[in-house]
Each structure stands twice: as structure tokens, then as C-alpha cells.
Design a protein around this motif. Structure first.
Motif, PDB file in Angstrom:
ATOM      1  N   GLN A  34       4.775  90.164  75.837  1.00  0.00           N
ATOM      2  CA  GLN A  34       5.958  89.410  76.248  1.00  0.00           C
ATOM      3  C   GLN A  34       5.700  87.907  76.159  1.00  0.00           C
ATOM      4  O   GLN A  34       6.589  87.148  75.783  1.00  0.00           O
ATOM      5  N   THR A  81       6.806  81.885  81.699  1.00  0.00           N
ATOM      6  CA  THR A  81       7.688  82.987  82.068  1.00  0.00           C
ATOM      7  C   THR A  81       7.153  84.305  81.521  1.00  0.00           C
ATOM      8  O   THR A  81       7.096  85.309  82.239  1.00  0.00           O
ATOM      9  N   ALA A  85       5.687  87.484  83.621  1.00  0.00           N
ATOM     10  CA  ALA A  85       6.279  88.806  83.385  1.00  0.00           C
ATOM     11  C   ALA A  85       5.215  89.833  83.008  1.00  0.00           C
ATOM     12  O   ALA A  85       5.243  90.972  83.485  1.00  0.00           O
ATOM     13  N   ASP A  86       4.276  89.428  82.152  1.00  0.00           N
ATOM     14  CA  ASP A  86       3.187  90.339  81.780  1.00  0.00           C
ATOM     15  C   ASP A  86       2.344  90.713  82.993  1.00  0.00           C
ATOM     16  O   ASP A  86       1.989  91.869  83.183  1.00  0.00           O
ATOM     17  N   LEU A  88       3.241  90.740  86.107  1.00  0.00           N
ATOM     18  CA  LEU A  88       4.027  91.556  87.043  1.00  0.00           C
ATOM     19  C   LEU A  88       4.491  92.870  86.414  1.00  0.00           C
ATOM     20  O   LEU A  88       5.141  93.675  87.089  1.00  0.00           O
ATOM     21  N   HIS A  89       4.195  93.053  85.128  1.00  0.00           N
ATOM     22  CA  HIS A  89       4.653  94.229  84.383  1.00  0.00           C
ATOM     23  C   HIS A  89       6.173  94.370  84.459  1.00  0.00           C
ATOM     24  O   HIS A  89       6.715  95.471  84.611  1.00  0.00           O
ATOM     25  N   SER A  90       6.853  93.248  84.342  1.00  0.00           N
ATOM     26  CA  SER A  90       8.319  93.229  84.382  1.00  0.00           C
ATOM     27  C   SER A  90       8.887  93.809  83.096  1.00  0.00           C
ATOM     28  O   SER A  90       8.322  93.610  82.022  1.00  0.00           O
ATOM     29  N   PRO A  91      10.016  94.456  83.188  1.00  0.00           N
ATOM     30  CA  PRO A  91      10.685  94.922  81.970  1.00  0.00           C
ATOM     31  C   PRO A  91      11.095  93.718  81.116  1.00  0.00           C
ATOM     32  O   PRO A  91      11.435  92.650  81.636  1.00  0.00           O
ATOM     33  N   ILE A  94      14.348  91.890  81.918  1.00  0.00           N
ATOM     34  CA  ILE A  94      14.280  90.989  83.075  1.00  0.00           C
ATOM     35  C   ILE A  94      13.673  89.650  82.658  1.00  0.00           C
ATOM     36  O   ILE A  94      14.126  88.583  83.074  1.00  0.00           O
ATOM     37  N   THR A  95      12.646  89.704  81.815  1.00  0.00           N
ATOM     38  CA  THR A  95      12.015  88.484  81.304  1.00  0.00           C
ATOM     39  C   THR A  95      13.039  87.639  80.554  1.00  0.00           C
ATOM     40  O   THR A  95      13.137  86.431  80.758  1.00  0.00           O
ATOM     41  N   ALA A  98      15.724  86.216  83.049  1.00  0.00           N
ATOM     42  CA  ALA A  98      15.153  85.169  83.910  1.00  0.00           C
ATOM     43  C   ALA A  98      14.903  83.892  83.123  1.00  0.00           C
ATOM     44  O   ALA A  98      15.265  82.789  83.566  1.00  0.00           O
TER      45      ALA A  98
END
Length: 120
Positions: A34, A81, A85-86, A88-91, A94-95, A98
Motif C-alpha cells: 500500500q 498514509t 495503513a500497512d 495497521l493492516h487497513s483495507p 480505507i487507505t 483516508a
């Protein structure tokens, strides 16, 4: 100021579409992280955004110095960002959302008061 922001948002819609498409291709088809996907997608979109905003939104000259100033600031935000995200293992969606929201507001403020501060 509202008219100026409206123009910036208009450019931002196209800029966001470019960013999201590049991000999706890099992340889903090339398997990049990401952070890398977001940074590269941003670099593609920011070039479009910078030149269109310089001419149409701020009616100012697009110089190399201004371009570098804008790209470095916004690129650091994009990479940060993606890095967060990486971690937090965000989808990915969402990245993208945001970053798009944050970069719209921060980018306008930075452009208006720093990069194109002398614009009429």
C-alpha cells in the motif's frame, strides 16, 4: 475563497480518480505494498493536479521549484498514509478514502498559503 476551494475540489475529483485507478492497478495486479502503491499513484495524480491547479485554480505560474515543493510535501503525506495503513493492516479502500480526504484539505491549505501564496 469558496470559489477557489470549489475549483480545487473540481480538480481533486479528477485527481482522485487518477490516484485510485493507479493505486488499484499497482496493488491488485502488481502486488506492490500500500505504501508503494499510494506513493506512485500519488506521483501520477499530483503532476496532473499541480499543473491544472496552478493555471486554472490559482492562476499562477507553474515553476519547477513550486512543483518540487508541492510534490515533496504531498508525497510524504502519501507515503506516510500508506505506511500507517500497512502497519495497521487497513483495507486498501480505507487507505484510499483516508488519503483522499486528508490530501484534499491539507493540499488546498498548503497550496493556497505556501506554494501559490503570491497568486491573485
Amino acid at each position: 475563497m469558496l470559489k477557489l476551494f470549489s475549483r480545487y475540489v473540481s480538480v481533486g475529483v479528477i485527481n482522485t480518480a487518477l490516484h485510485w485507478i493507479c493505486f488499484g492497478v499497482l496493488f491488485h495486479f502488481f502486488g506492490t505494498t500500500q505504501a508503494i502503491s499510494n506513493l506512485i499513484a500519488f506521483c501520477v495524480a499530483v503532476t496532473f493536479s499541480f499543473f491544472v491547479n496552478a493555471k486554472w485554480t490559482f492562476k499562477s505560474k507553474a515553476t519547477t521549484g513550486r512543483y518540487v515543493e508541492f510534490v515533496v510535501f504531498m508525497g510524504v503525506m502519501a507515503a506516510l498514509t500508506g505506511y500507517i495503513a500497512d502497519r495497521l493492516h487497513s483495507p486498501a479502500l480505507i487507505t484510499l478514502i483516508a488519503f483522499s480526504a486528508f490530501s484534499l484539505v491539507a493540499g488546498f491549505i498548503y497550496s493556497k498559503f505556501i506554494v501559490f501564496r503570491d497568486a491573485k
